[in-house]
Motif scaffolding. Structure first.
Motif, PDB file in Angstrom:
ATOM      1  N   GLY A  94      71.683  25.499  68.222  1.00 33.94           N
ATOM      2  CA  GLY A  94      71.104  26.452  67.382  1.00 33.94           C
ATOM      3  C   GLY A  94      70.337  26.328  66.314  1.00 33.94           C
ATOM      4  N   ASN A  95      70.626  25.033  65.612  1.00 34.36           N
ATOM      5  CA  ASN A  95      70.278  24.950  64.263  1.00 34.36           C
ATOM      6  C   ASN A  95      69.804  23.259  64.170  1.00 34.36           C
ATOM      7  OD1 ASN A  95      69.307  24.596  61.541  1.00 34.36           O
ATOM      8  ND2 ASN A  95      71.075  25.607  60.696  1.00 34.36           N
ATOM      9  N   LEU A  96      68.681  23.051  64.287  1.00 33.95           N
ATOM     10  CA  LEU A  96      68.474  21.578  64.238  1.00 33.95           C
ATOM     11  C   LEU A  96      68.390  20.840  63.085  1.00 33.95           C
ATOM     12  CD1 LEU A  96      65.404  21.467  67.073  1.00 33.95           C
ATOM     13  CD2 LEU A  96      68.041  21.332  67.380  1.00 33.95           C
ATOM     14  N   ASN A  97      68.562  21.706  61.966  1.00 34.40           N
ATOM     15  CA  ASN A  97      68.462  21.125  60.535  1.00 34.40           C
ATOM     16  C   ASN A  97      69.901  21.424  60.075  1.00 34.40           C
ATOM     17  OD1 ASN A  97      65.759  20.311  60.523  1.00 34.40           O
ATOM     18  ND2 ASN A  97      65.187  22.466  60.458  1.00 34.40           N
ATOM     19  N   ALA A 150      67.603  12.010  58.288  1.00 35.16           N
ATOM     20  CA  ALA A 150      67.144  12.556  56.902  1.00 35.16           C
ATOM     21  C   ALA A 150      68.531  12.849  56.006  1.00 35.16           C
ATOM     22  CB  ALA A 150      66.541  13.993  56.935  1.00 35.16           C
ATOM     23  N   PHE A 151      69.689  13.163  56.538  1.00 37.69           N
ATOM     24  CA  PHE A 151      70.845  13.222  55.574  1.00 37.69           C
ATOM     25  C   PHE A 151      71.289  11.705  55.377  1.00 37.69           C
ATOM     26  CE2 PHE A 151      75.573  13.146  56.815  1.00 37.69           C
ATOM     27  CZ  PHE A 151      75.788  13.475  55.615  1.00 37.69           C
ATOM     28  N   TYR A 152      71.202  10.976  56.320  1.00 38.70           N
ATOM     29  CA  TYR A 152      71.470   9.432  55.834  1.00 38.70           C
ATOM     30  C   TYR A 152      70.606   8.946  54.904  1.00 38.70           C
ATOM     31  CZ  TYR A 152      71.789   4.176  56.838  1.00 38.70           C
ATOM     32  OH  TYR A 152      72.034   2.914  56.314  1.00 38.70           O
ATOM     33  N   ASP A 153      69.182   9.456  55.023  1.00 40.64           N
ATOM     34  CA  ASP A 153      68.223   8.758  53.940  1.00 40.64           C
ATOM     35  C   ASP A 153      68.530   9.523  52.670  1.00 40.64           C
ATOM     36  OD1 ASP A 153      67.163   6.952  55.984  1.00 40.64           O
ATOM     37  OD2 ASP A 153      65.691   8.371  56.580  1.00 40.64           O
ATOM     38  N   ASP A 154      69.248  10.400  52.523  1.00 40.95           N
ATOM     39  CA  ASP A 154      69.118  11.108  51.125  1.00 40.95           C
ATOM     40  C   ASP A 154      69.826  10.100  50.147  1.00 40.95           C
ATOM     41  OD1 ASP A 154      70.339  12.909  48.944  1.00 40.95           O
ATOM     42  OD2 ASP A 154      69.451  14.172  50.038  1.00 40.95           O
ATOM     43  N   PRO A 155      69.008   9.902  48.760  1.00 39.54           N
ATOM     44  CA  PRO A 155      69.764   9.099  47.822  1.00 39.54           C
ATOM     45  C   PRO A 155      71.359   9.273  47.843  1.00 39.54           C
ATOM     46  CG  PRO A 155      67.497   9.612  47.406  1.00 39.54           C
ATOM     47  CD  PRO A 155      67.916  10.629  48.347  1.00 39.54           C
ATOM     48  N   TYR A 156      71.673  10.736  47.782  1.00 36.56           N
ATOM     49  CA  TYR A 156      73.101  10.997  47.338  1.00 36.56           C
ATOM     50  C   TYR A 156      74.165  10.869  48.378  1.00 36.56           C
ATOM     51  CZ  TYR A 156      76.257  13.543  44.185  1.00 36.56           C
ATOM     52  OH  TYR A 156      77.483  13.761  43.485  1.00 36.56           O
ATOM     53  N   SER A 157      73.676  10.482  49.713  1.00 38.68           N
ATOM     54  CA  SER A 157      74.743  10.194  50.670  1.00 38.68           C
ATOM     55  C   SER A 157      75.163   8.693  50.691  1.00 38.68           C
ATOM     56  CB  SER A 157      74.123  10.784  52.061  1.00 38.68           C
ATOM     57  OG  SER A 157      73.097   9.782  52.529  1.00 38.68           O
ATOM     58  N   VAL A 158      76.035   8.249  50.916  1.00 36.60           N
ATOM     59  CA  VAL A 158      76.538   6.861  51.074  1.00 36.60           C
ATOM     60  C   VAL A 158      77.516   6.694  52.398  1.00 36.60           C
ATOM     61  CG1 VAL A 158      77.920   4.939  50.060  1.00 36.60           C
ATOM     62  CG2 VAL A 158      76.750   6.557  48.496  1.00 36.60           C
ATOM     63  N   PHE A 159      76.745   5.912  53.283  1.00 33.83           N
ATOM     64  CA  PHE A 159      77.575   5.584  54.379  1.00 33.83           C
ATOM     65  C   PHE A 159      78.329   4.210  54.438  1.00 33.83           C
ATOM     66  CE2 PHE A 159      74.965   8.963  55.581  1.00 33.83           C
ATOM     67  CZ  PHE A 159      75.342   9.578  57.141  1.00 33.83           C
ATOM     68  N   ALA A 160      79.155   3.831  55.433  1.00 34.39           N
ATOM     69  CA  ALA A 160      80.000   2.789  55.529  1.00 34.39           C
ATOM     70  C   ALA A 160      79.089   1.505  55.108  1.00 34.39           C
ATOM     71  CB  ALA A 160      81.024   2.719  56.753  1.00 34.39           C
TER      72      ALA A 160
END
Length: 572
Positions: A227-230, A283-293
Motif C-alpha cells: 500500500g505504501n512504496l515509500n 534511499a533509506f540505506y543511502d541517507d547519511p543518518y542511517s548506519v548499517f552493519a
C-alpha cells in the motif's frame, strides 16, 4: 539496522555451526565478517506441556519460578543458554558481547510469558531469575539484556515500565512495533512518541534505547500489493525529525524466510523480480543518518570502566500483588553484591520481626510465613523485608500480598467486579493491550469496571483475562453497559475452541443498558480468515481460554478519548 539470530532452541542444537556465524561479528573475527552486533531472541518451548512458545496452557511462569514444580526444567534450559554464551568467543578466546532478548512482546498474550499468563510482578521475577542464574550462577558476562515489550504506548512511560525488571537487570530499553496502516500519521506519530520516550528513559537510567523489532505487519507483500512504496523513508524521516526519537541506537527487522514471507525488500533473484519497495529501502540505506552493519568499524574496541555494583535485594516470593491461598507460604529474598548480616520481615502494621535464614543451596534468605487460615479473607496486607548490610544503610522492600482466594463466582460469570478489593487487585487480574486505564467504579448497585481509552497514538486498546469452565449449556453472554456516546467500536472477544469469536455492542448514546448477545450472533475475528465461516459450537464452549474487551477507533469519529462502564459479564 540488522536482523536477529532466531531462537536459542535452534542455536543450542546446532551450536557449532551457529557460533561460527556469531563469531564473524566479534573482535578479531575472520575476514568477510559483517561487523555487526548480534542479538538473540528466545522462543522457549512450554516447560509444562511440552508444546511450543505459542502454547499458553499450564500457568507456566508461576510453575518455573523458584518453588515451582517445573523450575528444574527451566534451569536446564538456561544451562544450555549458558553453554552457548560461553562458546561465543573470537579467535583469541575472548567473549563476544551479544544482546540477549528473552521474553519479548510480553504485553501481548500470544506467548506463554505474555500479559494474560503472568502478572507484572511474576514477569519481573522471571526476568530477574533468568539474569541472576545466567550471570551469577553460570558466570555469563557477555550478554547485554534487552527488554522489549510490544507497542504501542502512546509515549506513556508508566505503561511501558509496568513490567520493567529494574535497572540492575536491563541494558537495552526496546520495544517491538509493526505497522498495519501503511505508515498512517497516527501510527507514525505513535512510533515517534514511543521512541522519544524510550530515549529519555534511557538517558535517565544510563541505558540505550532501540526499536528491537519493527516493520510492516505480517511481512511485505508481492509486487503490486503493497500500500505504501515509500514506507521506509517516511518512517525514518519522521523518527529523524524528532530530537529524542532520532537518538534510537538501532532498529531491527525480522527475517526473510523466503519468497512467501519476507520483511526486507529483495533484489532480483532467480525468477523473482526486484521487489517494488527496494528503491525506497535503498534511499533509506543511502541517507547519511542511517548506519548499517557493513558501515560499523571497531565496534568492540571501545574501552569502558566497569561500575561497582551496589548492594541490591528483591523479594522473589511471594511476588508483589500475588494472591496467597494457603495458611503458610515460603518467603524468598535475594541479596546481591553484599553479605547481609541479618534479614527479617514484618507483616502489615505489626512490629514483630520474623527472621529469614540464608540457604546456600538456593542463594536465598528464606522462611515460612505462618499466615493462618483465619487471615485468608480476601484482604491486602504489606509484606516488609529488611536486610542489614554491615557498614551500609539497610535495604527495605515491600510487597503487597492478597490473602485468600477471590470469592467464588457462580458458573458462567466472567466478572461481577465485586471480589476485587481495590484497583491494584483488579489490574493484576487483567492484561492490558495498548494504552488504557481500568479502575473500579461505583455503579449498577455495586462495583463496575471503568475502562478509559485514548486514541491519540493508537487505533485500538483493550484488556483481557484468562477464562475456564463449560458454557455449553448457555445460549449467550449478558452484560450491563454504559456507553460513552462515541460511536467507536466496542469488541467483546471470547476465545473458545482455539478461535477468537467477537460481538460488537454499540457505544452510541450514554444511557445504561442491559444486553444479552446470543452466541449464534458471534463471529470469528475479521483477521481470522481461515475460520471466517465458523460458528460457536457446544464443543467450543467447553474449551474456553480467554475473554477480552477492546475499543477500536471508528473511521470518521472525531472523539479520541472516552470512558465505558461494564458490569455483570456472564453467560446466560
Amino acid at each position: 539496522m540488522g536482523h536477529e539470530r532466531r531462537g536459542l532452541r535452534l542455536l543450542a542444537r546446532h551450536a557449532g555451526r551457529e557460533v561460527r556465524h556469531l563469531r564473524q561479528a566479534g573482535p578479531g573475527g575472520p575476514p568477510g565478517g559483517v561487523g555487526g552486533i548480534n542479538t538473540i531472541s528466545a522462543h522457549m518451548n512450554n516447560f509444562v506441556t511440552g508444546g511450543n512458545y505459542g502454547d499458553t496452557n499450564g500457568d507456566v511462569v508461576a510453575r518455573i519460578l523458584p518453588g515451582g514444580d517445573h523450575n528444574g526444567e527451566f534451569r536446564e534450559y538456561l544451562d544450555r543458554v549458558a553453554r552457548l554464551a560461553h562458546a561465543i568467543t573470537d579467535d583469541r578466546g575472548r567473549p563476544i558481547p551479544v544482546i540477549f532478548r528473552p521474553f519479548h512482546e510480553n504485553s501481548g498474550s500470544w506467548f506463554w510469558w505474555g500479559a494474560a499468563h503472568a502478572s507484572p510482578s511474576q514477569y519481573i521475577e522471571l526476568w530477574r531469575y533468568t539474569v541472576e542464574y545466567l550471570r551469577d550462577t553460570r558466570k555469563v558476562h557477555n550478554f547485554l539484556y534487552a527488554y522489549s515489550p510490544g507497542g504501542s504506548y502512546g509515549g506513556v512511560s508508566d505503561v511501558y515500565l509496568r513490567t520493567y525488571p529494574g535497572d540492575d537487570f536491563v541494558d537495552v530499553l526496546g520495544y517491538d512495533n509493526y505497522d498495519g496502516s501503511d505508515a498512517s500519521p497516527q501510527w507514525v506519530n505513535g512510533v515517534v512518541a514511543d521512541l522519544a520516550m524510550l530515549a529519555r528513559i534511557a538517558d535517565e537510567k544510563g541505558k540505550v534505547s532501540a526499536a528491537t523489532e519493527y516493520g510492516i505487519s505480517g511481512a511485505l507483500k508481492a509486487n503490486g500489493r503493497n500500500g505504501n512504496l515509500n514506507w521506509y523513508t517516511q518512517v525514518f524521516d519522521a523518527i529523524k525529525a524528532d530530537p529524542d526519537a532520532r537518538r534510537t541506537t538501532y532498529a531491527m527487522t525480522w527475517a526473510n524466510f523466503g519468497a512467501d514471507q519476507f520483511f526486507v525488500p529483495h533484489p532480483a533473484t532467480g525468477d523473482l523480480p526486484e521487489h517494488e519497495m527496494l528503491a525506497d529501502f535503498r534511499a533509506f540505506y543511502d541517507d547519511p543518518y542511517s548506519v548499517f552493519a557493513g558501515e560499523l568499524s571497531r565496534v568492540y574496541d571501545r574501552r569502558t570502566r566497569a561500575v561497582s555494583q551496589q548492594p541490591l535485594a528483591h523479594i522473589v516470593s511471594p511476588t508483589d500483588r500475588e494472591r496467597v491461598t494457603t495458611p503458610t507460604t515460603t518467603i524468598r529474598v535475594k541479596v546481591s553484591n553484599a553479605r547481609a548480616s541479618r534479614v527479617w520481615y514484618t507483616v502489615g502494621d505489626k512490629a514483630k520481626q520474623y527472621p529469614l535464614r540464608y540457604d546456600p543451596a538456593s542463594g536465598y534468605h528464606t522462611g515460612t510465613w505462618q499466615i493462618g487460615a483465619a487471615s485468608l479473607d480476601n484482604t491486602v496486607t504489606q509484606l516488609k523485608v529488611i536486610a542489614t548490610i554491615p557498614g551500609r544503610a539497610r535495604l527495605e522492600l515491600t510487597n503487597s500480598v492478597i490473602l485468600g482466594a477471590r470469592p467464588p463466582m457462580p458458573p458462567g460469570v466472567v466478572d461481577d467486579f465485586e471480589g476485587h478489593p481495590d484497583d491494584t487487585a483488579l489490574r493484576s487480574e487483567y492484561s492490558t493491550y495498548g494504552t488504557n486505564t481500568i479502575s473500579l467504579a461505583d455503579a449498577n448497585g455495586g462495583k463496575a469496571l471503568r475502562f478509559d481509552y485514548d486514541f491519540t497514538f493508537q487505533t485500538y486498546t483493550g484488556i483481557g483475562k484468562r477464562l475456564a469452565g463449560d458454557w455449553s449449556d448457555y445460549g449467550g453472554l449478558s452484560l450491563w453497559l454504559t456507553p460513552d456516546g462515541s460511536d467507536h467500536k466496542l469488541v467483546l472477544q471470547l476465545n473458545a475452541g482455539g478461535v477468537a469469536y467477537e460481538a460488537y455492542p454499540s457505544l452510541a448514546g450514554t444511557t445504561p443498558v442491559q444486553l444479552t448477545i446470543p452466541f449464534s450472533q458471534w463471529r470469528p475475528a475479521p483477521w481470522d480468515t481461515a475460520n471466517a465461516d465458523r460458528r460457536i459450537t457446544p464443543e467450543d464452549l467447553r474449551n474456553l481460554s480467554q475473554f477480552n474487551i477492546f475499543v477500536n477507533q471508528a473511521d470518521g469519529v472525531g472523539v479520541t478519548r472516552g470512558s465505558v462502564l461494564l458490569d455483570d459479564l456472564r453467560a446466560s
